[in-house]
Design a protein around this motif. Structure first.
Motif, PDB file in Angstrom:
ATOM      1  N   TYR A   1      25.191 116.169   9.371  1.00 42.72           N
ATOM      2  CA  TYR A   1      25.765 116.664   7.767  1.00 42.72           C
ATOM      3  C   TYR A   1      24.983 115.797   6.865  1.00 42.72           C
ATOM      4  O   TYR A   1      24.551 116.405   5.890  1.00 42.72           O
ATOM      5  N   ALA A   2      24.520 114.528   6.986  1.00 37.38           N
ATOM      6  CA  ALA A   2      23.662 114.108   6.169  1.00 37.38           C
ATOM      7  C   ALA A   2      22.322 114.690   5.976  1.00 37.38           C
ATOM      8  O   ALA A   2      21.600 114.692   4.986  1.00 37.38           O
TER       9      ALA A   2
ATOM     10  N   GLY B   1      24.562 100.677   8.674  1.00 34.43           N
ATOM     11  CA  GLY B   1      23.123 100.319   9.138  1.00 34.43           C
ATOM     12  C   GLY B   1      22.210 101.234  10.094  1.00 34.43           C
ATOM     13  O   GLY B   1      21.334 100.992  10.450  1.00 34.43           O
ATOM     14  N   TYR B   2      22.734 102.730   9.995  1.00 35.39           N
ATOM     15  CA  TYR B   2      22.002 103.667  10.534  1.00 35.39           C
ATOM     16  C   TYR B   2      20.876 104.139   9.881  1.00 35.39           C
ATOM     17  O   TYR B   2      20.006 104.993  10.485  1.00 35.39           O
ATOM     18  N   LEU B   3      21.058 104.004   8.597  1.00 36.25           N
ATOM     19  CA  LEU B   3      19.908 104.685   7.720  1.00 36.25           C
ATOM     20  C   LEU B   3      19.615 103.620   6.800  1.00 36.25           C
ATOM     21  O   LEU B   3      20.072 102.673   6.269  1.00 36.25           O
TER      22      LEU B   3
ATOM     23  N   THR C   1      28.849 111.296   4.170  1.00 31.35           N
ATOM     24  CA  THR C   1      28.341 110.748   5.442  1.00 31.35           C
ATOM     25  C   THR C   1      26.993 109.720   5.560  1.00 31.35           C
ATOM     26  O   THR C   1      26.844 108.816   6.186  1.00 31.35           O
ATOM     27  N   MET C   2      26.179 110.268   4.529  1.00 34.31           N
ATOM     28  CA  MET C   2      24.968 109.652   4.380  1.00 34.31           C
ATOM     29  C   MET C   2      25.406 107.940   3.728  1.00 34.31           C
ATOM     30  O   MET C   2      24.703 107.086   4.169  1.00 34.31           O
ATOM     31  N   LYS C   3      26.037 108.148   2.776  1.00 36.33           N
ATOM     32  CA  LYS C   3      26.500 106.800   2.450  1.00 36.33           C
ATOM     33  C   LYS C   3      27.273 105.835   3.456  1.00 36.33           C
ATOM     34  O   LYS C   3      26.922 104.745   3.605  1.00 36.33           O
ATOM     35  N   ARG C   4      28.015 106.531   4.230  1.00 38.74           N
ATOM     36  CA  ARG C   4      28.796 105.821   5.249  1.00 38.74           C
ATOM     37  C   ARG C   4      27.746 105.292   6.360  1.00 38.74           C
ATOM     38  O   ARG C   4      27.796 104.255   6.649  1.00 38.74           O
ATOM     39  N   LEU C   5      26.832 106.231   6.687  1.00 35.10           N
ATOM     40  CA  LEU C   5      25.869 105.904   7.728  1.00 35.10           C
ATOM     41  C   LEU C   5      24.878 104.636   7.101  1.00 35.10           C
ATOM     42  O   LEU C   5      24.553 103.797   8.019  1.00 35.10           O
TER      43      LEU C   5
ATOM     44  N   HIS D   1      16.492 107.132  25.006  1.00 33.44           N
ATOM     45  CA  HIS D   1      17.309 105.910  24.443  1.00 33.44           C
ATOM     46  C   HIS D   1      18.735 106.703  24.105  1.00 33.44           C
ATOM     47  O   HIS D   1      18.793 107.668  23.644  1.00 33.44           O
ATOM     48  N   PRO D   2      19.794 105.900  24.485  1.00 36.73           N
ATOM     49  CA  PRO D   2      21.031 106.631  24.288  1.00 36.73           C
ATOM     50  C   PRO D   2      21.572 106.601  22.912  1.00 36.73           C
ATOM     51  O   PRO D   2      21.321 105.688  22.223  1.00 36.73           O
ATOM     52  N   LEU D   3      21.833 107.743  22.390  1.00 39.28           N
ATOM     53  CA  LEU D   3      22.560 107.701  21.047  1.00 39.28           C
ATOM     54  C   LEU D   3      24.052 108.087  20.985  1.00 39.28           C
ATOM     55  O   LEU D   3      24.605 108.917  21.835  1.00 39.28           O
ATOM     56  N   PRO D   4      24.662 107.160  19.905  1.00 40.77           N
ATOM     57  CA  PRO D   4      26.077 107.452  19.693  1.00 40.77           C
ATOM     58  C   PRO D   4      26.364 109.015  19.183  1.00 40.77           C
ATOM     59  O   PRO D   4      25.874 109.015  18.397  1.00 40.77           O
ATOM     60  N   PHE D   5      27.613 109.390  19.818  1.00 41.09           N
ATOM     61  CA  PHE D   5      27.764 110.699  19.749  1.00 41.09           C
ATOM     62  C   PHE D   5      28.167 111.005  18.186  1.00 41.09           C
ATOM     63  O   PHE D   5      27.894 111.669  17.422  1.00 41.09           O
ATOM     64  N   GLY D   6      29.352 110.022  17.794  1.00 41.61           N
ATOM     65  CA  GLY D   6      30.008 110.060  16.451  1.00 41.61           C
ATOM     66  C   GLY D   6      29.148 109.821  15.417  1.00 41.61           C
ATOM     67  O   GLY D   6      28.988 110.774  14.215  1.00 41.61           O
ATOM     68  N   PRO D   7      28.095 108.832  15.419  1.00 43.21           N
ATOM     69  CA  PRO D   7      27.242 108.587  14.228  1.00 43.21           C
ATOM     70  C   PRO D   7      26.193 109.592  14.239  1.00 43.21           C
ATOM     71  O   PRO D   7      25.532 110.201  13.167  1.00 43.21           O
TER      72      PRO D   7
END
Length: 803
Positions: free
Chosen positions: A573-574, A801-803, A793-797, A561-567
């Protein structure tokens, strides 16, 4: 019984005209009261034992706190001490009187409970007295009291044990009185010098533990008022009722009784003295956790009953099918009652599948629309609270949690619960189709963002779990049926469990850092740091952060599955933040699974890839370790007395545990069916990763690059401190430390990694002080600084909606 006919020889009028039975003002329940064993009592026994043990351990010495409290009470005036003597003595007399009343009223089950609690308390006090202070307890300290109070104080223990044993069976006024009795005995003991702080705490612990043990062994009264008491209360409201009976399942906050009066069946809702406390607790809980909850928490029982009665009257006047109000008000027994008469209807969960046709589901939506059109909401919809009359008319069982002039969020909650209720009854497809065709379609479009598990009541959430209904799938289906865009979910909760977990992890991480800082010689570290090359340190820091790029590339190759590089880069870091709080690789694996699931990776692949990627990393570590050891083996200089017995023992234990786990999984069908399918699917996915050149290059290349970049970081730091080693040696030390720290269940490898680095570097001739400085700098760059960015970064993700 047919209420419209009179059997021969039965005077129905006399049944309703007879005066109510005398009501006990002491006991709220019958002699043959229903009892249940509560797990909380078992927990309380354990907690009490721990408290008593700690108090006994602390009672030997004169702590400053005990001395300070004793000085406060010693300075009390004589008149206050006289009152304390009277109060302390009356507490013992009150308990004896209560025991006598229990026996006089022939409450033999309670007599058994009380005397068992007394015996357990006395035996415990005697044993503790001999063990802790080698003294016998002072049963009557007003007459015989030792200069040094024995541990624990028996009067406090006895008062607490008896009162808490009898408490569930008492009426509410007496239940409130017991706290004053216990408080008086505690203050009296301290003021009169019969006990110290620790002996009083010990007495409280013994009494609470003895009562909890008795309640757990014999069961606890659930405290239902007697039906004679209910009859007397109804008589105060001019309602003559017979055939009263409690419902098998009672709601939270009030009691439900059924019966009949002269005109037919009635339903009685009893707001007892605990109802207001329950309502307050429910409102406080929702106000703390949910954004839409009001903070107007104060509410009386009278207001609860009158509020629902008013709603029922308004709804009935508006043509909505609800129960008729027969009576409402306070009674001489101290209860507040709402008496209603319900139509001969059935709830939706009593209907058969054939009766639950599309027309009926459409009528449910029309009833909700009518309720909202007249300025009311229900507030607590589920299959048991929506009724169907003999003519097919939809009604509502109650409006206990309804409201007038509701806010838009409350209207949306009604629609969400209605859709969920119908989905439980007829399935998601039919429920969504009926909702889309209903007159509430426009309102439903605004309610899509509210359709989530957090919006449902506790009862409805339980039914959703039991039916295995996926609320997220239901929301997706509704979006497709309405033809609207998928909205961002409404934030219903003020505080979520993930927020509490984040705070807890922050405390764990902070504690780990503080413990690490406190354990090192900072003066030596600062001296070495001042002599280090700033340029090499800057290069080492840049290299250390580039390891996240390599980790991102390897992760993009592990799944198709393709994953976005930036997130995904931010995700690394998270992970470093979680790795500082959760032992070894466990936190990284769990968080990676969650991240991949959010990106649409199949659950089994997401679950399996984490452990398999970790295993791949360990294999690469092993290869690098063997290759580098081949090169630098002759240069290793270990002390002659170096003992690897502990290390070899750990390796053997881990190997045996792994073999046992494999055997158990293969031998037990239940485990085999749950473990093997995700492993097989993950192996298939990883096989594709290895067989496809592009993915293989990303997976293996990224993992190898990550290991070598960490080694390059260590090499640059060694150059900064003027103690360079060959790159093969650096690879050997870094890989050995990485593998060793990853095996041990220590958050972030704290302590283990630092010690391993020092041992490894000194083995190759690096001075101890320099080795310590190198180890701390390497860990600072790779482990302790990244989590600072990882928190944000965890809060941002999470927000995205990434976490």
């Amino acid at each position: 019984m047919n209420v419209n006919s009179e059997p021969a020889g039965l005077d129905v009028g006399a049944m309703f005209d007879r005066p109510p039975a005398e009501v006990s003002q002491i006991f709220a329940s019958d002699r043959d009261e229903t009892r249940v064993r509560r797990p909380a009592d078992a927990v309380m026994v354990v907690v009490s034992a721990i408290v008593v043990a700690l108090a006994g351990w602390a009672s030997g010495g004169d702590s400053e706190l005990e001395t300070w409290i004793a000085d406060i009470f010693d300075d009390a005036p004589a008149w206050m001490r006289s009152i304390a003597v009277v109060g302390f003595s009356l507490c013992g007399i009150a308990v004896l009187a209560l025991v006598a009343v229990v026996a006089f009223r022939s409450r033999w089950a309670l007599v058994r409970d009380v005397f068992t609690a007394i015996i357990v308390t006395l035996l415990t006090v005697v044993v503790l007295g001999q063990w802790v202070s080698s003294e016998w307890p002072d049963l009557v300290p007003e007459i015989w009291a030792d200069a040094t109070p024995p541990f624990p104080i028996v009067r406090v223990a006895m008062v607490v044990a008896v009162l808490l044993t009898v408490r569930p069976s008492l009426t509410a006024p007496l239940r409130r009185l017991d706290r004053w009795v216990i408080g008086t005995s505690v203050v009296g003991a301290l003021m009169l010098g019969y006990g110290t702080l620790t002996t009083v705490i010990g007495g409280l612990g013994v009494g609470i533990g003895a009562a909890a043990l008795v309640r757990f062994v014999f069961g606890t009264s659930i405290g239902l008022p007697t039906l004679d008491r209910v009859t007397a209360a109804l008589h105060d409201l001019n309602v003559a009722a017979v055939d009263l009976a409690y419902l098998p399942e009672q709601p939270n906050g009030w009691l439900e009784v059924t019966g009949r009066d002269r005109e037919g069946p009635i339903a009685v809702r009893i707001y007892g003295r605990d109802a207001a406390d329950s309502a307050f607790a429910n409102r406080l809980w929702r106000a703390m956790w949910y954004r839409d909850a009001a903070w107007s928490l104060g509410v009386s029982r009278q207001e609860l009953a009158e509020h629902e009665a008013l709603l029922l009257l308004l709804a009935h006047r508006s043509g909505i099918v609800v129960p008729d109000v027969v009576a409402v008000g306070s009674t001489s027994t101290g209860d507040v009652m709402l008496v209603t008469r319900r139509d001969e209807g059935r709830s939706l969960d009593d209907l058969t599948d054939d009766e639950l046709d599309d027309a009926l589901i459409g009528s449910v939506w029309e009833a909700i629309e009518g309720l909202h059109r007249h300025g009311m909401v229900h507030g607590h919809l589920d299959p048991s609270r929506i009724t169907v009359g003999p003519d097919g008319t939809i009604g509502f069982l109650d409006l206990a949690r309804g409201s007038m002039t509701p806010s838009p969020p409350k209207r949306r909650l009604d629609l969400v619960e209605t859709l969920t209720t119908t989905a439980l009854l007829v399935g998601p497809e039919r429920a969504i189709a009926a909702a889309a065709a209903s007159p509430m379609r426009h309102d439903l479009e605004e309610s899509v963002s509210t359709l989530q598990s957090a919006a449902l009541s506790r009862e409805l959430s339980g039914e959703v779990r039991r039916a295995d209904l996926d609320v997220d799938d239901l929301r997706t289906g509704l979006v497709e049926a309405l033809g609207v865009e998928t909205p961002e979910l409404a934030k219903l909760r003020r505080v979520r469990w993930v927020d509490i977990l984040m705070i807890a992890l922050a405390f764990v991480a902070a504690n780990a850092l503080i413990s690490w800082i406190a354990s090192i010689d900072l003066d030596t570290f600062i001296d070495e740091l001042q002599s280090a090359s700033l340029g090499w340190l800057l290069l080492a820091f840049i290299i250390s952060q580039s390891t996240n790029i390599a980790e991102t590339i390897s992760m993009m190759g592990v799944v198709s599955h393709p994953l976005p590089f930036g997130p995904t880069m931010q995700f690394q870091y998270a992970v470093s933040y979680i790795g500082l709080a959760v032992p070894s690789d466990a936190g990284r694996i769990a968080m990676t699974i969650r991240y991949l699931q959010k990106l649409g990776v199949p659950t089994r692949v997401a679950v399996g890839q984490g452990p398999f990627t970790t295993v791949f990393g360990w294999l690469i570590d092993l290869v690098l370790l063997l290759v580098s050891a081949r090169v630098v083996g002759a240069d290793i200089d270990l002390p002659d007395d170096t003992d690897f017995t502990g290390f070899i023992t750990i390796v053997i234990i881990l190997a045996v545990a792994a073999v046992i786990a494999v055997v158990v999984v293969l031998a037990v069908p239940k485990f085999r069916s749950r473990v093997l399918p995700p492993i097989i699917e993950t192996v298939h996915e990883l096989k594709g990763a290895v067989s496809e050149p592009d993915r293989a290059a990303k997976l293996l290349g990224g993992l190898v690059a990550k290991k070598l970049l960490f080694a390059m970081t260590l090499a640059a730091i060694l150059y900064a401190y003027g103690e360079p080693l060959s790159f093969a040696t650096v690879v050997f030390v870094n890989t050995a430390v990485s593998w060793f720290a990853g095996v041990f269940p220590v958050p972030g490898g704290i302590g283990v990694a630092e010690a391993s680095f020092v041992v490894g570097l000194t083995a190759f001739g690096v001075p101890d002080t320099v080795a310590l400085a190198v180890a701390l700098t390497h860990r600072l760059f790779t482990t302790y600084l990244p989590p600072i960015a990882g928190f944000f970064t965890m809060k941002r993700l999470e927000q995205r909606g990434y976490l």
